[in-house]
Design a protein around this motif. Structure first.
Motif, mmCIF file in Angstrom:
data_model
loop_
_atom_site.group_PDB
_atom_site.id
_atom_site.type_symbol
_atom_site.label_atom_id
_atom_site.label_comp_id
_atom_site.label_asym_id
_atom_site.label_seq_id
_atom_site.Cartn_x
_atom_site.Cartn_y
_atom_site.Cartn_z
ATOM 1 N N PHE A 1 0.823 -1.206 0.000
ATOM 2 C CA PHE A 1 0.000 0.000 0.000
ATOM 3 C C PHE A 1 0.859 1.260 0.000
ATOM 4 C CE2 PHE A 1 -3.313 -2.459 2.732
ATOM 5 C CZ PHE A 1 -3.727 -3.171 1.620
ATOM 6 N N ASN B 1 1.043 4.331 7.293
ATOM 7 C CA ASN B 1 0.786 3.054 6.644
ATOM 8 C C ASN B 1 1.623 1.910 7.217
ATOM 9 O OD1 ASN B 1 0.075 1.186 4.261
ATOM 10 N ND2 ASN B 1 2.312 1.375 4.104
ATOM 11 N N ILE C 1 -3.841 3.945 8.104
ATOM 12 C CA ILE C 1 -4.282 2.712 7.446
ATOM 13 C C ILE C 1 -4.621 1.683 8.517
ATOM 14 C CG2 ILE C 1 -3.717 0.890 5.805
ATOM 15 C CD1 ILE C 1 -3.947 3.718 4.589
ATOM 16 N N SER D 1 -9.671 1.416 5.988
ATOM 17 C CA SER D 1 -9.605 0.048 6.502
ATOM 18 C C SER D 1 -9.857 -0.975 5.406
ATOM 19 C CB SER D 1 -10.636 -0.132 7.621
ATOM 20 O OG SER D 1 -10.372 0.774 8.671
ATOM 21 N N VAL E 1 -6.488 0.546 -2.640
ATOM 22 C CA VAL E 1 -6.300 1.259 -1.374
ATOM 23 C C VAL E 1 -5.724 2.652 -1.621
ATOM 24 C CG1 VAL E 1 -5.121 1.212 0.861
ATOM 25 C CG2 VAL E 1 -6.066 -0.897 -0.113
ATOM 26 N N VAL F 1 -7.352 6.344 -0.561
ATOM 27 C CA VAL F 1 -6.631 7.391 0.162
ATOM 28 C C VAL F 1 -6.667 8.694 -0.624
ATOM 29 C CG1 VAL F 1 -4.347 8.130 0.955
ATOM 30 C CG2 VAL F 1 -5.120 5.794 1.404
#
Length: 264
Positions: free
Chosen positions: A18, A88, A139, A183, A218, A222
């Protein structure tokens, strides 16, 4: 009013998964990115591959507050006006029940997932507050809300991230600094390989017959949170593969038959 573009974003755990993809997406959108992680070689490759040359690799362990403080204090002038923090960095070790779990694994998860996040947030939040704007994205994981076999300590660390995110919102009310928790559910990154101590075959078996989330999914979530008008605070985003039924495995998959699941 939109979040200021062209600012500086700090991304922890940026050497893979991520974090790596978030760093790439934010650079593409005009941010200068401070990429933090322990693996200097991975960070170097990330920076060299960035077409804008806007990613600064900083090899540091977020668990080491003194080293982290020193690294942030030595940032070049062009990377000092930080407006975005992406917490993260995180990991999971093992799937043993609590009664037979490893204290070393527990400590590694707690030190990284909890203490590392607190270290970085504690060092950067005063700067965001003083500039009267900014955005923190933590995260989290669906594991914070949905239990699964072997999730115990990892899930508890992510429950901490969820609750801390809400309390950070309370603490930062009126400062202009927004806080979001993103999440994810099960995603195919190096996460499972870390959990299984490098056993790639075992990690890959988790995804047989299903389509997991990707790091792109993901990173885009964000990015969407950051792009909202400053009057909007996205408290929480929960995203899962369509094939996943909460934290309890996948219909027809090996992980479901064994009663376990892997979550981001």
């Amino acid at each position: 009013m939109l979040q200021d573009e062209g600012g500086v974003a700090v991304v922890s755990g940026a050497s893979s998964g991520f974090g790596e993809r978030i760093a790439q997406v934010l650079s593409r959108q005009g941010y200068s990115v401070v990429a933090l992680a322990r693996r200097a070689d991975r960070l170097k490759a990330l920076a060299e591959q960035d077409p804008r040359g806007a990613i600064l690799p900083v090899a540091v362990d977020v668990r080491d507050r003194k080293s982290l403080e020193r690294a942030l204090g030595e940032l070049p002038p062009d990377f000092r006006d930080i407006s975005v923090l992406i917490n993260n960095a995180g990991l999971s070790r093992g799937l043993s029940p609590v009664q037979s779990g490893s204290a070393d694994c527990w400590r590694e998860m707690i030190d990284t997932n909890i203490s590392g996040l607190l270290n970085l947030s504690g060092l950067l939040l005063p700067q965001l507050v003083s500039r009267r704007s900014g955005h923190v994205v933590n995260i989290g994981s669906i594991a914070a809300s949905y239990p699964y076999l072997g999730g115990n300590v990892y899930s508890a660390t992510k429950a901490f991230v969820h609750q801390l995110s809400l309390n950070m919102r309370v603490d930062l009310h009126g400062t202009g600094v927004r806080v979001t928790c993103v999440s994810p559910g099960m995603a195919k990154t190096e996460f499972a390989e870390v959990r299984y101590d490098g056993d790639v075959e075992r990690a890959n078996a988790l995804y047989e017959g299903i389509e997991p989330l990707t790091a792109d999914d993901v990173a885009e979530a964000v990015s969407w949170c950051l792009a909202q008008p400053t009057r909007v605070n996205v408290n929480m985003i929960e995203l899962m593969p369509s094939d996943q039924h909460f934290g309890l495995g996948f219909a027809g998959s090996r992980s479901s038959r064994s009663g376990g699941a892997d979550a981001a």
